[in-house]
Design a protein around this motif. Structure first.
Motif, mmCIF file in Angstrom:
data_model
loop_
_atom_site.group_PDB
_atom_site.id
_atom_site.type_symbol
_atom_site.label_atom_id
_atom_site.label_comp_id
_atom_site.label_asym_id
_atom_site.label_seq_id
_atom_site.Cartn_x
_atom_site.Cartn_y
_atom_site.Cartn_z
ATOM 1 N N ASP A 163 0.830 -1.209 0.000
ATOM 2 C CA ASP A 163 0.000 0.000 0.000
ATOM 3 C C ASP A 163 0.859 1.251 0.000
ATOM 4 O O ASP A 163 0.617 2.206 -0.758
ATOM 5 N N LEU A 164 1.872 1.269 0.861
ATOM 6 C CA LEU A 164 2.740 2.441 0.971
ATOM 7 C C LEU A 164 3.516 2.669 -0.310
ATOM 8 O O LEU A 164 3.714 3.810 -0.745
ATOM 9 N N SER A 165 3.955 1.582 -0.946
ATOM 10 C CA SER A 165 4.720 1.698 -2.180
ATOM 11 C C SER A 165 3.845 2.163 -3.338
ATOM 12 O O SER A 165 4.263 2.991 -4.159
ATOM 13 N N PHE A 166 2.608 1.656 -3.406
ATOM 14 C CA PHE A 166 1.730 1.992 -4.535
ATOM 15 C C PHE A 166 1.167 3.413 -4.432
ATOM 16 O O PHE A 166 1.070 4.124 -5.430
ATOM 17 N N PHE A 167 0.786 3.833 -3.221
ATOM 18 C CA PHE A 167 0.034 5.086 -3.074
ATOM 19 C C PHE A 167 0.768 6.150 -2.267
ATOM 20 O O PHE A 167 0.264 7.256 -2.115
ATOM 21 N N GLU A 202 -3.413 5.844 3.620
ATOM 22 C CA GLU A 202 -4.774 6.365 3.763
ATOM 23 C C GLU A 202 -5.810 5.382 3.213
ATOM 24 O O GLU A 202 -6.875 5.181 3.808
ATOM 25 N N GLN A 203 -5.511 4.774 2.062
ATOM 26 C CA GLN A 203 -6.470 3.825 1.494
ATOM 27 C C GLN A 203 -6.634 2.621 2.411
ATOM 28 O O GLN A 203 -7.761 2.147 2.636
ATOM 29 N N ARG A 204 -5.557 2.146 2.961
ATOM 30 C CA ARG A 204 -5.633 1.005 3.856
ATOM 31 C C ARG A 204 -6.441 1.346 5.114
ATOM 32 O O ARG A 204 -7.241 0.528 5.595
ATOM 33 N N ALA A 205 -6.213 2.544 5.627
ATOM 34 C CA ALA A 205 -6.963 2.970 6.817
ATOM 35 C C ALA A 205 -8.453 3.097 6.511
ATOM 36 O O ALA A 205 -9.297 2.733 7.339
ATOM 37 N N LEU A 206 -8.791 3.587 5.304
ATOM 38 C CA LEU A 206 -10.193 3.720 4.925
ATOM 39 C C LEU A 206 -10.850 2.354 4.789
ATOM 40 O O LEU A 206 -11.978 2.146 5.246
ATOM 41 N N VAL A 207 -10.135 1.409 4.178
ATOM 42 C CA VAL A 207 -10.682 0.063 4.041
ATOM 43 C C VAL A 207 -10.821 -0.594 5.410
ATOM 44 O O VAL A 207 -11.822 -1.254 5.714
ATOM 45 N N SER A 208 -9.828 -0.410 6.246
ATOM 46 C CA SER A 208 -9.846 -1.027 7.570
ATOM 47 C C SER A 208 -10.994 -0.501 8.424
ATOM 48 O O SER A 208 -11.612 -1.256 9.183
#
Length: 479
Positions: free
Chosen positions: A365-369, A373-379
């Motif tokens: 996630d960190l490498s792609f974006f 933030e996206q991971r936190a939103l999904v979580s």
């Protein structure tokens, strides 16, 4: 400039005649009753006046008597004027009440006339027309009564008290509201029927679109399962859904590889970390290593009703009907509807979240974006990340969910999932090679399983082969 003298009061005006009379009487007393040259006065002429003065006692009492009579007359006039004014107010109040009552009656009749136009009701139209004409005549009578000042006549042509007119006005208003309510209800029913008709048209068009899409891209959609019933379920339907799911897995893997290239990843090293022997035959086969990794994560615990997830524990008691109903309901649900806070598909939303966190590492996630933030939103489960990467993942996870529902629609004991072990001999009965058969320069054919890409399934009496990547023996490669 000469000043204006004030007007004499009532008392002064009455006192002057008496003063003059007293002076004349004194002069006559001084000259005698008949002597001298003056004119004699008859003694009996002035006696009534003197007696009246003696009876009154003094002038102040007399003046008080006169003034009291004067005030009494004024009060009577005032009371009469107030009585006339009160009659005028009552008459005007009655006029206004009748006026508003007639206007309300006209409104009610006009509303009835409008409603009777569609559907056409001649009797209701005639009745409403007569009511409008009658009330217009009444208004004309009211106008004439006002202009000719006949409102206070003993028998006015209006002939309706104010209170009765107000009651009539309220009845007319109530009738207007009732007619309007019926009209709105009729319009609402018409709109509902239009909505149902449009929904039916939309479903028919969507079905046609899916049929056309199925013809253009065979195996890409679930249009073949549109009219599926539980009683007619067979392994062919499951095979169709599996192909549909595998297509989505490959699409997501392509997205993931594209993001890895953009982030500067070493794809060969990443593929080797998943399957060490993947590059021994062809570098292009590394894509199968990524597909194998994704399938392992997505099909983990597929053979369990609850996917071994605590929030799906209630599904462990479901029967095949419940799973089939879930499949039918979720089949065409849009992903944003799943992540809507009001959606009833919370189980699917939680499944997507759990699988994303298991498949996508935080470093990825960190490498792609560039952030988490996206991971936190999904979580958190609060929303739907607006990225192509997550959209591809969510569609893939939804299809795995559908395949799982269809898998358990066959009933307990009627299905299983399997994969080939690494190094085992290739069998065409249980396996399918993901790559075309190739021969090396020495004419050797691969016969050993390198790794399983897509698991196989047994549904009822049918066996669906697993997809494997084959590898050559180690001594077949040049040193």
């Amino acid at each position: 400039m000469e000043k204006t003298r004030p007007a004499p009061s009532n008392v002064e005006s009455l006192s002057k005649p008496f003063t003059k009379m007293f002076r004349t009487h004194r002069r006559r007393d001084a000259t005698g009753s008949g002597g001298g040259s003056g004119i004699g006065v008859v003694p009996g002429k002035d006696k009534p006046i003197i007696e009246k003065l003696k009876l009154s006692g003094n002038l102040r009492d007399y003046y008080s008597t006169v003034l009291s009579e004067h005030h009494k007359d004024e009060d009577e006039k005032r009371q009469h004027s107030q009585k006339l004014s009160s009659n005028d107010n009552e008459a005007m109040e009655s006029l206004l009440a009748n006026l508003f009552a007639s206007i309300s009656a006209i409104k009610a009749a006009y509303a009835q006339l409008q409603v009777a136009q569609s559907p056409y009701d001649p009797d209701s139209i005639q009745s409403a027309d007569q009511a409008v004409v009658s009330e217009l005549k009444h208004l004309s009578v009211l106008k004439q009564s006002y202009l000719t000042n006949q409102l206070q006549s003993p028998a006015p042509p209006v002939s309706q008290p104010a209170l009765a007119a107000r009651i009539q006005e309220q009845r007319s208003l109530l009738k207007t509201y009732q007619i309007t309510t019926k009209k709105l209800e009729a319009e609402l029913q018409h709109k509902d029927s239009e909505i149902l008709s449009l929904q039916a048209q939309l479903q028919a068009l969507e079905k046609q679109n899916r049929a056309l899409d199925a013809r253009l891209h065979p195996g890409r959609s679930l249009s073949a399962l549109d009219n599926l019933h539980l009683s007619g379920l067979n392994p062919t339907h499951f095979l169709t859904a599996l192909r549909y799911t595998v297509k989505s897995i490959r699409s997501f893997v392509k997205l993931m590889v594209k993001e890895m290239e953009s982030a500067g990843w070493d794809l060969d090293a990443a593929a080797v970390s998943i399957q060490p022997d993947v590059l021994r035959r062809k570098p292009s086969h590394r894509i199968f290593a990524f597909e194998s990794f994704v399938c392992q994560k997505m099909f983990s615990d597929f053979h369990l009703r609850d996917f071994n997830l605590s929030f799906l524990a209630d599904r462990s008691t479901w029967d095949r009907r419940r799973f089939f109903d879930e499949f039918t309901e979720i089949k065409f649900v849009k992903l944003k509807q799943v992540f809507d806070g009001k959606s009833q598909k919370s189980a699917l939303r939680k499944f997507l979240r759990a699988k994303y966190l298991a498949l996508v590492h935080p470093k990825m996630d960190l490498s792609f974006f560039g952030n988490l933030e996206q991971r936190a939103l999904v979580s958190s489960g609060r929303g739907f990340p607006e990225t192509a990467f997550f959209a591809g993942f969510a569609e893939m996870a939804r299809r795995v969910w559908l395949l799982h529902c269809l898998f358990f629609s066959f009933g307990p004991g009627d299905g299983s999932i399997f994969q080939a072990r690494q190094g085992s001999r290739f069998s065409e009965v249980y396996m399918e090679n993901v790559a075309e058969e190739e021969e090396d320069a020495a004419g050797l054919r691969p016969t050993t399983v390198g790794f399983t890409v897509v698991p196989g399934f047994r549904v009822g009496m049918a066996l669906i082969q697993c997809k494997v990547s084959l590898s050559l023996p180690r001594d077949a490669f040049p040193r």
